[in-house]
Design a protein around this motif. Structure first.
Motif, PDB file in Angstrom:
ATOM      1  N   LYS A 137       4.042   9.282  -0.229  1.00 41.84           N
ATOM      2  CA  LYS A 137       4.106  10.431   0.681  1.00 41.84           C
ATOM      3  C   LYS A 137       3.671  10.050   2.083  1.00 41.84           C
ATOM      4  N   SER A 138       2.613   9.249   2.188  1.00 39.26           N
ATOM      5  CA  SER A 138       2.112   8.873   3.515  1.00 39.26           C
ATOM      6  C   SER A 138       3.121   8.010   4.279  1.00 39.26           C
ATOM      7  N   LEU A 139       3.959   7.290   3.547  1.00 40.95           N
ATOM      8  CA  LEU A 139       4.972   6.445   4.181  1.00 40.95           C
ATOM      9  C   LEU A 139       6.340   7.117   4.247  1.00 40.95           C
ATOM     10  N   ARG A 140       6.396   8.350   3.734  1.00 42.86           N
ATOM     11  CA  ARG A 140       7.625   9.144   3.726  1.00 42.86           C
ATOM     12  C   ARG A 140       8.758   8.445   2.979  1.00 42.86           C
ATOM     13  N   ILE A 141       8.410   7.902   1.811  1.00 48.59           N
ATOM     14  CA  ILE A 141       9.425   7.350   0.922  1.00 48.59           C
ATOM     15  C   ILE A 141       9.274   8.037  -0.431  1.00 48.59           C
ATOM     16  N   SER A 142      10.315   7.993  -1.225  1.00 53.74           N
ATOM     17  CA  SER A 142      10.258   8.659  -2.523  1.00 53.74           C
ATOM     18  C   SER A 142       9.314   7.900  -3.461  1.00 53.74           C
ATOM     19  N   TYR A 143       8.798   8.620  -4.420  1.00 53.39           N
ATOM     20  CA  TYR A 143       7.940   8.002  -5.423  1.00 53.39           C
ATOM     21  C   TYR A 143       8.718   6.933  -6.178  1.00 53.39           C
ATOM     22  N   LYS A 144       9.983   7.213  -6.489  1.00 52.04           N
ATOM     23  CA  LYS A 144      10.836   6.263  -7.225  1.00 52.04           C
ATOM     24  C   LYS A 144      10.995   4.968  -6.438  1.00 52.04           C
ATOM     25  N   LYS A 145      11.248   5.078  -5.147  1.00 50.52           N
ATOM     26  CA  LYS A 145      11.398   3.873  -4.318  1.00 50.52           C
ATOM     27  C   LYS A 145      10.086   3.096  -4.295  1.00 50.52           C
ATOM     28  N   ALA A 146       8.979   3.794  -4.120  1.00 51.70           N
ATOM     29  CA  ALA A 146       7.666   3.139  -4.089  1.00 51.70           C
ATOM     30  C   ALA A 146       7.390   2.444  -5.422  1.00 51.70           C
ATOM     31  N   TRP A 147       7.693   3.133  -6.524  1.00 49.61           N
ATOM     32  CA  TRP A 147       7.473   2.555  -7.842  1.00 49.61           C
ATOM     33  C   TRP A 147       8.323   1.307  -8.027  1.00 49.61           C
ATOM     34  N   ASP A 148       9.601   1.374  -7.617  1.00 47.30           N
ATOM     35  CA  ASP A 148      10.497   0.214  -7.733  1.00 47.30           C
ATOM     36  C   ASP A 148       9.983  -0.962  -6.917  1.00 47.30           C
ATOM     37  N   LEU A 149       9.506  -0.697  -5.703  1.00 46.24           N
ATOM     38  CA  LEU A 149       8.977  -1.773  -4.852  1.00 46.24           C
ATOM     39  C   LEU A 149       7.757  -2.432  -5.482  1.00 46.24           C
ATOM     40  N   ILE A 150       6.832  -1.622  -5.978  1.00 39.01           N
ATOM     41  CA  ILE A 150       5.615  -2.168  -6.586  1.00 39.01           C
ATOM     42  C   ILE A 150       5.941  -2.904  -7.877  1.00 39.01           C
ATOM     43  N   ASP A 151       6.869  -2.374  -8.641  1.00 37.84           N
ATOM     44  CA  ASP A 151       7.294  -3.043  -9.873  1.00 37.84           C
ATOM     45  C   ASP A 151       7.874  -4.422  -9.546  1.00 37.84           C
ATOM     46  N   SER A 152       8.688  -4.492  -8.510  1.00 42.06           N
ATOM     47  CA  SER A 152       9.283  -5.753  -8.087  1.00 42.06           C
ATOM     48  C   SER A 152       8.215  -6.742  -7.615  1.00 42.06           C
ATOM     49  N   VAL A 153       7.243  -6.255  -6.857  1.00 40.07           N
ATOM     50  CA  VAL A 153       6.149  -7.116  -6.393  1.00 40.07           C
ATOM     51  C   VAL A 153       5.377  -7.663  -7.585  1.00 40.07           C
ATOM     52  N   ASN A 154       5.019  -6.795  -8.505  1.00 45.21           N
ATOM     53  CA  ASN A 154       4.248  -7.230  -9.674  1.00 45.21           C
ATOM     54  C   ASN A 154       5.030  -8.225 -10.535  1.00 45.21           C
ATOM     55  N   LYS A 155       6.343  -8.049 -10.652  1.00 46.36           N
ATOM     56  CA  LYS A 155       7.151  -8.964 -11.447  1.00 46.36           C
ATOM     57  C   LYS A 155       7.339 -10.318 -10.765  1.00 46.36           C
ATOM     58  N   SER A 156       7.274 -10.347  -9.429  1.00 42.11           N
ATOM     59  CA  SER A 156       7.471 -11.589  -8.677  1.00 42.11           C
ATOM     60  C   SER A 156       6.172 -12.360  -8.456  1.00 42.11           C
ATOM     61  N   ALA A 157       5.047 -11.686  -8.588  1.00 39.35           N
ATOM     62  CA  ALA A 157       3.751 -12.304  -8.298  1.00 39.35           C
ATOM     63  C   ALA A 157       3.241 -13.109  -9.496  1.00 39.35           C
ATOM     64  N   LYS A 158       2.366 -14.058  -9.199  1.00 35.38           N
ATOM     65  CA  LYS A 158       1.755 -14.878 -10.257  1.00 35.38           C
ATOM     66  C   LYS A 158       0.843 -14.054 -11.154  1.00 35.38           C
ATOM     67  N   LYS A 159       0.199 -13.065 -10.548  1.00 40.80           N
ATOM     68  CA  LYS A 159      -0.745 -12.197 -11.258  1.00 40.80           C
ATOM     69  C   LYS A 159      -0.464 -10.762 -10.847  1.00 40.80           C
ATOM     70  N   PRO A 160      -0.979  -9.780 -11.575  1.00 40.56           N
ATOM     71  CA  PRO A 160      -0.787  -8.379 -11.162  1.00 40.56           C
ATOM     72  C   PRO A 160      -1.374  -8.124  -9.767  1.00 40.56           C
ATOM     73  N   VAL A 161      -0.615  -7.371  -9.000  1.00 39.00           N
ATOM     74  CA  VAL A 161      -1.018  -7.021  -7.636  1.00 39.00           C
ATOM     75  C   VAL A 161      -1.679  -5.644  -7.615  1.00 39.00           C
ATOM     76  N   THR A 162      -1.243  -4.780  -8.527  1.00 35.21           N
ATOM     77  CA  THR A 162      -1.824  -3.444  -8.652  1.00 35.21           C
ATOM     78  C   THR A 162      -2.162  -3.173 -10.109  1.00 35.21           C
ATOM     79  N   VAL A 163      -3.089  -2.271 -10.307  1.00 30.61           N
ATOM     80  CA  VAL A 163      -3.375  -1.751 -11.641  1.00 30.61           C
ATOM     81  C   VAL A 163      -3.329  -0.235 -11.544  1.00 30.61           C
ATOM     82  N   THR A 164      -2.850   0.385 -12.595  1.00 33.95           N
ATOM     83  CA  THR A 164      -2.727   1.836 -12.581  1.00 33.95           C
ATOM     84  C   THR A 164      -3.495   2.439 -13.743  1.00 33.95           C
TER      85      THR A 164
END
Length: 112
Positions: A41-68
């Motif tokens: 919301k603060s970046l004015r993007i959809s939750y789905k887009k944000a989730w997809d971006l974070i999912d992609s980051v976590n899948k590309s990184a050596k270790k988890p970048v976020t925890v939920t």
């Protein structure tokens, strides 16, 4: 006359984007808000887009970048791991160094 060099950098892993400016902004917003939804919301993007971006980051990184944590009475949340925070710092340093290098290279055009 004043020239500028325009450039954007991103870091890829196996043709997937790990980090770029937009993803770093999203990670910082998650760190500030403690929530993927609030960060989106603060970046004015959809939750789905944000989730997809974070999912992609976590899948590309050596270790988890976020925890939920899942929702419930108090609601869920998201936070950056120490690795995620380190990635942001490294990306920002790379980006800064890139801009400094490009600014120095601009002299070659200005001297012609």
């Amino acid at each position: 006359m004043s020239y500028k060099i325009k450039s954007r950098i991103w870091i890829e892993f196996e043709d997937n984007t790990l980090l770029g400016e937009g993803r770093v902004h999203l990670l910082k917003a998650i760190d500030e808000t403690g929530s993927l939804s609030k960060a989106a919301k603060s970046l004015r993007i959809s939750y789905k887009k944000a989730w997809d971006l974070i999912d992609s980051v976590n899948k590309s990184a050596k270790k988890p970048v976020t925890v939920t944590s899942t929702g419930g009475k108090g609601g869920g949340g998201a936070e950056l791991t120490e690795y995620g925070k380190s990635l942001i710092l490294a990306f920002e340093e790379i980006n800064k160094n890139c801009w400094e290098f490009l600014d120095k290279q601009l002299v070659k055009i200005e001297q012609i």
